[in-house]
Scaffold this active site. Structure first.
Site, PDB file in Angstrom:
ATOM      1  N   SER A  21      53.079-116.681 -56.247  1.00  0.00           N
ATOM      2  CA  SER A  21      52.846-115.320 -55.725  1.00  0.00           C
ATOM      3  C   SER A  21      54.140-114.706 -55.192  1.00  0.00           C
ATOM      4  O   SER A  21      54.429-113.530 -55.436  1.00  0.00           O
ATOM      5  CB  SER A  21      51.826-115.367 -54.584  1.00  0.00           C
ATOM      6  OG  SER A  21      50.564-115.722 -55.073  1.00  0.00           O
ATOM      7  N   ARG A  25      56.556-111.448 -56.685  1.00  0.00           N
ATOM      8  CA  ARG A  25      56.858-110.312 -55.802  1.00  0.00           C
ATOM      9  C   ARG A  25      58.349-110.175 -55.553  1.00  0.00           C
ATOM     10  O   ARG A  25      58.849-109.075 -55.319  1.00  0.00           O
ATOM     11  CB  ARG A  25      56.081-110.475 -54.489  1.00  0.00           C
ATOM     12  CG  ARG A  25      54.573-110.196 -54.655  1.00  0.00           C
ATOM     13  CD  ARG A  25      53.795-110.773 -53.500  1.00  0.00           C
ATOM     14  NE  ARG A  25      52.373-110.421 -53.488  1.00  0.00           N
ATOM     15  CZ  ARG A  25      51.416-111.002 -54.219  1.00  0.00           C
ATOM     16  NH1 ARG A  25      51.736-111.979 -55.064  1.00  0.00           N
ATOM     17  NH2 ARG A  25      50.153-110.619 -54.109  1.00  0.00           N
ATOM     18  N   SER A 166      40.590-109.371 -52.724  1.00  0.00           N
ATOM     19  CA  SER A 166      41.589-109.669 -53.747  1.00  0.00           C
ATOM     20  C   SER A 166      42.967-109.188 -53.331  1.00  0.00           C
ATOM     21  O   SER A 166      43.185-107.998 -53.098  1.00  0.00           O
ATOM     22  CB  SER A 166      41.199-108.998 -55.070  1.00  0.00           C
ATOM     23  OG  SER A 166      42.327-108.916 -55.923  1.00  0.00           O
ATOM     24  N   GLN A 168      45.474-109.206 -55.269  1.00  0.00           N
ATOM     25  CA  GLN A 168      46.068-108.463 -56.385  1.00  0.00           C
ATOM     26  C   GLN A 168      45.678-106.992 -56.303  1.00  0.00           C
ATOM     27  O   GLN A 168      46.515-106.106 -56.489  1.00  0.00           O
ATOM     28  CB  GLN A 168      45.637-109.078 -57.721  1.00  0.00           C
ATOM     29  CG  GLN A 168      46.239-110.470 -57.914  1.00  0.00           C
ATOM     30  CD  GLN A 168      45.800-111.146 -59.190  1.00  0.00           C
ATOM     31  OE1 GLN A 168      44.941-110.637 -59.923  1.00  0.00           O
ATOM     32  NE2 GLN A 168      46.371-112.303 -59.470  1.00  0.00           N
ATOM     33  N   ASP A 312      42.384-120.420 -55.116  1.00  0.00           N
ATOM     34  CA  ASP A 312      42.918-121.129 -56.291  1.00  0.00           C
ATOM     35  C   ASP A 312      42.742-122.640 -56.188  1.00  0.00           C
ATOM     36  O   ASP A 312      42.948-123.363 -57.164  1.00  0.00           O
ATOM     37  CB  ASP A 312      44.403-120.790 -56.479  1.00  0.00           C
ATOM     38  CG  ASP A 312      44.593-119.341 -56.919  1.00  0.00           C
ATOM     39  OD1 ASP A 312      43.648-118.739 -57.441  1.00  0.00           O
ATOM     40  OD2 ASP A 312      45.713-118.813 -56.727  1.00  0.00           O
ATOM     41  N   LYS A 339      38.565-115.673 -63.007  1.00  0.00           N
ATOM     42  CA  LYS A 339      39.937-116.190 -63.020  1.00  0.00           C
ATOM     43  C   LYS A 339      40.344-116.464 -64.474  1.00  0.00           C
ATOM     44  O   LYS A 339      39.708-115.978 -65.394  1.00  0.00           O
ATOM     45  CB  LYS A 339      40.044-117.431 -62.140  1.00  0.00           C
ATOM     46  CG  LYS A 339      39.779-117.157 -60.659  1.00  0.00           C
ATOM     47  CD  LYS A 339      40.854-116.273 -60.066  1.00  0.00           C
ATOM     48  CE  LYS A 339      40.579-115.940 -58.619  1.00  0.00           C
ATOM     49  NZ  LYS A 339      41.505-114.915 -58.104  1.00  0.00           N
ATOM     50  N   ARG A 343      35.909-120.361 -63.579  1.00  0.00           N
ATOM     51  CA  ARG A 343      36.232-121.661 -62.964  1.00  0.00           C
ATOM     52  C   ARG A 343      35.013-122.342 -62.360  1.00  0.00           C
ATOM     53  O   ARG A 343      35.065-123.549 -62.087  1.00  0.00           O
ATOM     54  CB  ARG A 343      37.347-121.503 -61.913  1.00  0.00           C
ATOM     55  CG  ARG A 343      38.708-121.307 -62.556  1.00  0.00           C
ATOM     56  CD  ARG A 343      39.837-121.265 -61.552  1.00  0.00           C
ATOM     57  NE  ARG A 343      41.117-121.136 -62.251  1.00  0.00           N
ATOM     58  CZ  ARG A 343      42.238-120.681 -61.689  1.00  0.00           C
ATOM     59  NH1 ARG A 343      42.232-120.313 -60.418  1.00  0.00           N
ATOM     60  NH2 ARG A 343      43.345-120.601 -62.385  1.00  0.00           N
ATOM     61  N   ARG A 385      45.043-124.497 -63.809  1.00  0.00           N
ATOM     62  CA  ARG A 385      44.519-125.237 -62.652  1.00  0.00           C
ATOM     63  C   ARG A 385      43.383-126.195 -63.047  1.00  0.00           C
ATOM     64  O   ARG A 385      43.199-127.237 -62.416  1.00  0.00           O
ATOM     65  CB  ARG A 385      44.088-124.275 -61.546  1.00  0.00           C
ATOM     66  CG  ARG A 385      45.273-123.482 -61.008  1.00  0.00           C
ATOM     67  CD  ARG A 385      45.053-122.868 -59.664  1.00  0.00           C
ATOM     68  NE  ARG A 385      46.009-121.795 -59.446  1.00  0.00           N
ATOM     69  CZ  ARG A 385      47.284-121.967 -59.084  1.00  0.00           C
ATOM     70  NH1 ARG A 385      47.764-123.177 -58.867  1.00  0.00           N
ATOM     71  NH2 ARG A 385      48.086-120.930 -58.925  1.00  0.00           N
TER      72      ARG A 385
HETATM   73  C1  S3P Z   1      47.215-113.793 -56.364  1.00  0.00           C
HETATM   74  C2  S3P Z   1      45.973-113.458 -55.880  1.00  0.00           C
HETATM   75  C3  S3P Z   1      44.742-114.177 -56.226  1.00  0.00           C
HETATM   76  C4  S3P Z   1      45.038-115.538 -56.841  1.00  0.00           C
HETATM   77  C5  S3P Z   1      46.140-115.488 -57.882  1.00  0.00           C
HETATM   78  C6  S3P Z   1      47.415-114.945 -57.272  1.00  0.00           C
HETATM   79  C7  S3P Z   1      48.383-113.000 -55.942  1.00  0.00           C
HETATM   80  O1  S3P Z   1      44.000-113.406 -57.152  1.00  0.00           O
HETATM   81  O2  S3P Z   1      43.879-116.074 -57.429  1.00  0.00           O
HETATM   82  O3  S3P Z   1      46.394-116.757 -58.414  1.00  0.00           O
HETATM   83  O4  S3P Z   1      49.540-113.435 -56.159  1.00  0.00           O
HETATM   84  O5  S3P Z   1      48.175-111.907 -55.396  1.00  0.00           O
HETATM   85  P1  S3P Z   1      42.928-112.284 -56.697  1.00  0.00           P
HETATM   86  O6  S3P Z   1      43.662-111.224 -55.990  1.00  0.00           O
HETATM   87  O7  S3P Z   1      42.320-111.778 -57.970  1.00  0.00           O
HETATM   88  O8  S3P Z   1      41.943-113.015 -55.845  1.00  0.00           O
END
Ligand code: S3P
Length: 430
Positions: A21, A25, A166, A168, A312, A339, A343, A385
């Protein structure tokens, strides 16, 4: 491929790969800041390389000398229209965060991915960005990639209550809000990983968090930084569980990221009785060394606000639960269905093949333990995973386990099998 077993236990120490992550970024913030950003310990795995290549296609100079990645920031106004559609591979983080970035650009971009990504839901990101004034369309008017983003320099600020937990989605809205004029407020459903918020502050921007409420005012200018990426607790999780469930084991994991929005796995391991010690906690860069040993485990209930803090890790936690006495219940985790694979189904079906007592539910899993595991023919189903979880299961299984689609693991951990080999007592190490 044939998976490894660990009849004599696990020993030694592992420095897990960099946080996925934060690596994504660091490229994004480096590109959108002014001046240079250097990134040390960047995760050179497929997902993060998708982000790196995407920003190169948008005209951002990025170089890699093998140790340090250098990004020459172009600012929010310096991105250029890509000459061709951008392939983001398997990476949900790349596509969703880029949608927020591209929503504020005065050109049109199309993002697409592999078969798995092209089936993942994007409406959750499109809805708020459309409210902010950008135009986003999916394949044949659906919510699925390829997604075409027609951005605007006139983005509107937003007050948004998120229907899903989320990071993301939250991050996409934040990237758009950084470019919009005025104050935006986002209310999270549950607190999710906060790397985007933390990196805004690191890059000289301003954002306020109060529980589930996030406030920021745009437009903002960010300044390039020197980033050192800590190890990924989501990768460490496989070794934590491996040591806890394999007899005669003790492992040290070095430099593991300890951001509190990510440490749900540690809480669960402790709740289940694991012999886990946190050493050398560095509160500045939020990293620590972890020591873990074979443990007598008991069941637990995992639900509610902890879910985004270990989202995760749920496949590997399900494996942990197969070795714990009693019934473990995982609920409120319906996000697992969308995912890289479903999962919930993948974890239950693949572990069942190895003899686990595990039942999928609408929003989680029910696992009864302990059950001995036996070798079987299993598949990652193209999900990194799930693949890694099955290798950890194979360590304690009797007989041979064959894994189909092992290459999926390159998405986040290209050296996974080499690292596993290093810690198996009695394996030859070159
Ligand atoms: C992530 C957010 C998570 C996670 C993914 C990485 C991120 O997803 O499952 O592996 O880097 O912001 P979601 O935002 O869909 O939950």
């Amino acid at each position: 491929m044939e998976l490894l077993q660990a009849q004599n236990g696990l020993a030694g120490s592992i420095t897990v790969p960099a946080d996925k992550s934060i690596s994504h970024r660091s490229i994004m913030f480096g590109a959108l800041a002014t001046g240079q950003t250097t990134i040390k310990n960047f995760l050179r795995a497929q997902d993060c390389l998708s982000t790196l290549n995407a920003f190169k296609k948008l005209g951002v100079p990025i170089s890699d000398d093998g140790t340090t990645i250098t990004v020459t920031g172009v600012g929010f106004s310096g991105l250029k229209k890509s000459q061709s559609d951008i392939d983001v591979g398997n990476s949900g983080t790349t596509i969703r965060l880029m949608m927020g970035i591209l929503a504020g650009q005065n050109f049109t971009t199309t993002l697409f991915g592999d078969d798995s990504l092209n089936k993942r839901p994007m409406q959750r990101v499109m809805t708020p960005l459309q409210q902010m004034g950008a135009t986003l369309t999916g394949k044949a008017s659906s919510e699925f990639p390829p997604i075409t983003i027609q951005g605007t320099k006139e983005l509107l600020a937003i007050d948004y209550q998120m229907p899903v937990a989320s990071a993301q989605v939250k991050s996409a809205i934040i990237f758009a809000a950084l470019q919009a004029k005025g104050t935006s407020t986002i209310i999270e459903k549950e607190i999710s990983r906060n790397h985007t918020e933390e990196m805004i502050r690191q890059f000289g921007g301003e954002i306020t968090t109060n529980g589930r409420k996030i406030t920021l005012t745009g437009p903002q200018t960010l300044v390039g930084q020197n980033v050192v990426v800590p190890g990924d607790i989501s990768s460490a999780a496989f070794f934590l569980v491996a040591a806890a469930i394999t007899p005669n084991s003790q492992l040290h994991l070095k430099n593991v990221g300890m951001n509190p929005t990510r440490t749900g796995i540690i809480d669960v391991l402790k709740q289940m009785g694991a012999n886990l010690t946190i050493e050398n906690l560095d509160t500045n860069n939020q990293a620590a060394d972890l020591k873990i040993e074979t443990s007598a485990l008991h069941s637990t209930i995992i639900k509610g606000e902890i879910i985004p803090r270990l989202i995760d890790e749920l496949p590997i936690i399900a494996l942990l639960a197969t070795q714990a006495s009693g019934q473990t219940i995982i609920k409120d985790a319906e996000e697992l269905k969308v995912k890289e694979t479903n999962r919930i189904d993948a974890t239950a079906a693949e572990l069942k093949k190895m003899g686990a007592d595990i039942t999928p539910t609408e929003d989680g899993l029910i696992i009864n333990g302990p059950t001995p595991l036996k070798g079987a023919k299993v598949s990652s189903r193209g999900d990194h995973r799930i693949g890694m979880m099955l290798q950890i299961a194979a360590l304690i299984a009797t007989g041979t386990t064959m894994l189909q689609q092992p290459e999926a693991i390159n998405i986040s951990y290209p050296d996974f099998f080499q690292d596993i080999k290093k810690i198996i007592v009695g394996e030859h190490h070159e």
